[in-house]
Design an enzyme around this catalytic site. Structure first.
Site, PDB file in Angstrom:
ATOM      1  N   ARG A  89      58.631  54.494  32.007  1.00  0.00           N
ATOM      2  CA  ARG A  89      57.741  55.855  32.455  1.00  0.00           C
ATOM      3  C   ARG A  89      58.320  56.501  33.499  1.00  0.00           C
ATOM      4  O   ARG A  89      58.275  57.666  33.849  1.00  0.00           O
ATOM      5  CB  ARG A  89      56.487  55.713  32.140  1.00  0.00           C
ATOM      6  CG  ARG A  89      55.303  56.849  31.996  1.00  0.00           C
ATOM      7  CD  ARG A  89      54.191  56.502  31.777  1.00  0.00           C
ATOM      8  NE  ARG A  89      53.151  57.696  31.848  1.00  0.00           N
ATOM      9  CZ  ARG A  89      52.059  57.544  32.730  1.00  0.00           C
ATOM     10  NH1 ARG A  89      51.633  56.682  33.317  1.00  0.00           N
ATOM     11  NH2 ARG A  89      51.460  58.790  32.574  1.00  0.00           N
ATOM     12  N   HIS A  93      59.139  60.443  34.501  1.00  0.00           N
ATOM     13  CA  HIS A  93      58.470  61.262  35.400  1.00  0.00           C
ATOM     14  C   HIS A  93      59.262  61.744  36.541  1.00  0.00           C
ATOM     15  O   HIS A  93      59.026  62.748  37.211  1.00  0.00           O
ATOM     16  CB  HIS A  93      57.253  60.480  36.019  1.00  0.00           C
ATOM     17  CG  HIS A  93      56.059  60.482  34.816  1.00  0.00           C
ATOM     18  ND1 HIS A  93      54.686  61.034  35.200  1.00  0.00           N
ATOM     19  CD2 HIS A  93      55.934  60.257  33.586  1.00  0.00           C
ATOM     20  CE1 HIS A  93      53.764  60.985  34.129  1.00  0.00           C
ATOM     21  NE2 HIS A  93      54.702  60.647  33.196  1.00  0.00           N
ATOM     22  N   ASN A 121      50.377  61.573  37.984  1.00  0.00           N
ATOM     23  CA  ASN A 121      51.073  60.418  38.377  1.00  0.00           C
ATOM     24  C   ASN A 121      49.725  59.563  39.045  1.00  0.00           C
ATOM     25  O   ASN A 121      49.840  58.355  38.931  1.00  0.00           O
ATOM     26  CB  ASN A 121      52.005  60.537  39.190  1.00  0.00           C
ATOM     27  CG  ASN A 121      53.080  61.276  38.644  1.00  0.00           C
ATOM     28  OD1 ASN A 121      53.374  61.316  37.644  1.00  0.00           O
ATOM     29  ND2 ASN A 121      54.082  61.955  39.794  1.00  0.00           N
ATOM     30  N   HIS A 213      56.703  55.835  23.323  1.00  0.00           N
ATOM     31  CA  HIS A 213      55.240  55.201  23.134  1.00  0.00           C
ATOM     32  C   HIS A 213      54.793  54.168  22.158  1.00  0.00           C
ATOM     33  O   HIS A 213      53.737  53.621  21.845  1.00  0.00           O
ATOM     34  CB  HIS A 213      54.165  56.343  22.869  1.00  0.00           C
ATOM     35  CG  HIS A 213      54.239  57.379  23.982  1.00  0.00           C
ATOM     36  ND1 HIS A 213      53.370  58.502  23.673  1.00  0.00           N
ATOM     37  CD2 HIS A 213      54.543  57.175  25.427  1.00  0.00           C
ATOM     38  CE1 HIS A 213      53.482  59.416  24.948  1.00  0.00           C
ATOM     39  NE2 HIS A 213      54.147  58.494  25.791  1.00  0.00           N
TER      40      HIS A 213
END
Length: 348
Positions: A89, A93, A121, A213
């Site tokens: 992840r 980001h 975040n 996911h």
């Protein structure tokens, strides 16, 4: 690895499930698997001031890089099985805010506010200490050579596919931009598509990358609205399957419990597979954005979900290609940026 071996993309399976680690052929002609090297005879060089990305960027300047990453990850994931998803992840980001430049890793300074405090975040991202350990080890064996941006990519690469390297590190962080460019888990399908399009990613990339996911968890605060008042009328999200809705309510009560967690893929939460898409077909996507891929009245997204649910190899192929594509968003190359000695702060 040999093409005749099982074509599987099991995330960190070597460390977490003792399964086979095989990667998709996102770039024909590359030798995939743990034998990432092979020399610059394939078009590389021993000069690290490149103006393009290559999977073999550190073959000469730091050939130990892959071994260092794997060694640190093996230990980190043995201690915390959730860490695999958390590290993957970080790459997402980072890349969605002014490109893949490790601006995400910078702490607050006199010149900027860290992206870590941005709404998508804060109290959400984790794994920074693992990046720190990789960087510290690499600084011992290859001082001032491997950028923090490439360390994030190396971690994702160990997890998924042979990502090209050669990024340099940003000298600033962009907290305000992080608040506006990282898609929140509340977007409808149309806005999700627009968010990815801003990064040069299309509908296939959106659905394929959402497949990450298949592992990991989410806090109740990320999906509680779906359970109790999706449209502000004290009614749950109608796209949620009823039995699954009741299960989620038992984990996330209407009052409190915001930090309780639930697997993004409750059926096979420790396996990188295509079960995520099968759950979405049955109305059991955890996040609103997960279910919007199928229930958001967008035929192309719905068809992609069906295709990936039916064909796991197809999902693996597209996931690999989309990871490479995302990892190439606006990198700092050549002499732009810097190679930080410490990933949390710019060099003096």
């Amino acid at each position: 690895m040999m093409a005749s071996m099982k074509h599987n993309l099991v995330l960190f399976a070597l460390f977490t499930l003792l399964s086979t680690f095989v990667v998709s052929q996102a770039n024909p002609g590359y030798n995939y698997g743990f034998d990432w090297g092979g020399g610059w005879g394939r078009g590389g060089s021993n000069n690290n001031n490149y103006n393009s990305l290559t999977p073999y960027f550190y073959d000469y300047s730091c050939p130990q890089a892959n071994d260092v990453v794997i060694s640190v990850l093996e230990k980190a994931i043995a201690q915390d099985r959730r860490m695999a998803a958390s590290l993957l992840r970080l790459h997402f980001h980072d890349c969605f805010v002014k490109g893949c430049d490790a601006s995400l890793l910078l702490d607050d300074s006199d010149n900027f506010v860290s992206e870590k405090s941005a709404k998508p975040n804060a109290n959400s991202l984790r794994g920074f200490s693992v990046i720190d350990e990789v960087k510290a080890t690499l600084e011992e064996v290859c001082p001032e050579t491997v950028s923090c941006a490439d360390i994030i990519a190396l971690v994702a690469r160990a997890a998924t596919v042979l990502l090209p390297l050669g990024r340099r590190d940003s000298k600033a962080a962009y907290m305000k931009l992080a608040n506006t460019t990282i898609p929140p888990p509340t977007l409808i399908a149309r806005k999700l598509i627009a968010s990815f399009k801003q990064q040069g990613l299309d509908e296939v990339d959106l659905v394929a990358l959402s497949g990450s996911h298949t592992i990991g968890v989410a806090r109740c605060t990320s999906f509680k609205k779906r359970l109790y008042s999706q449209n502000g009328k004290s009614q749950p999200d109608v796209s949620l399957e009823k039995a699954y809705l009741n299960e989620l309510k038992s984990v996330c009560p209407s009052s409190g419990g915001d930090n309780s967690i639930s697997p993004l893929d409750y059926a096979t939460p420790k396996s990188f597979d295509n079960t995520y898409y099968k759950l979405i077909l049955g109305g059991r996507g955890l996040l609103f954005t997960d279910q919007q891929l199928y229930s958001g009245n967008h035929p192309k997204l719905s068809q992609l979900v069906k295709s990936f649910a039916e064909d796991e190899k197809l999902f693996f192929d597209h996931f690999a290609k989309s990871m490479v594509k995302m990892g190439s968003i606006s990198p700092l190359l050549g002499t732009n940026g810097e190679v930080r000695k410490n990933c949390r702060r710019v060099n003096n």
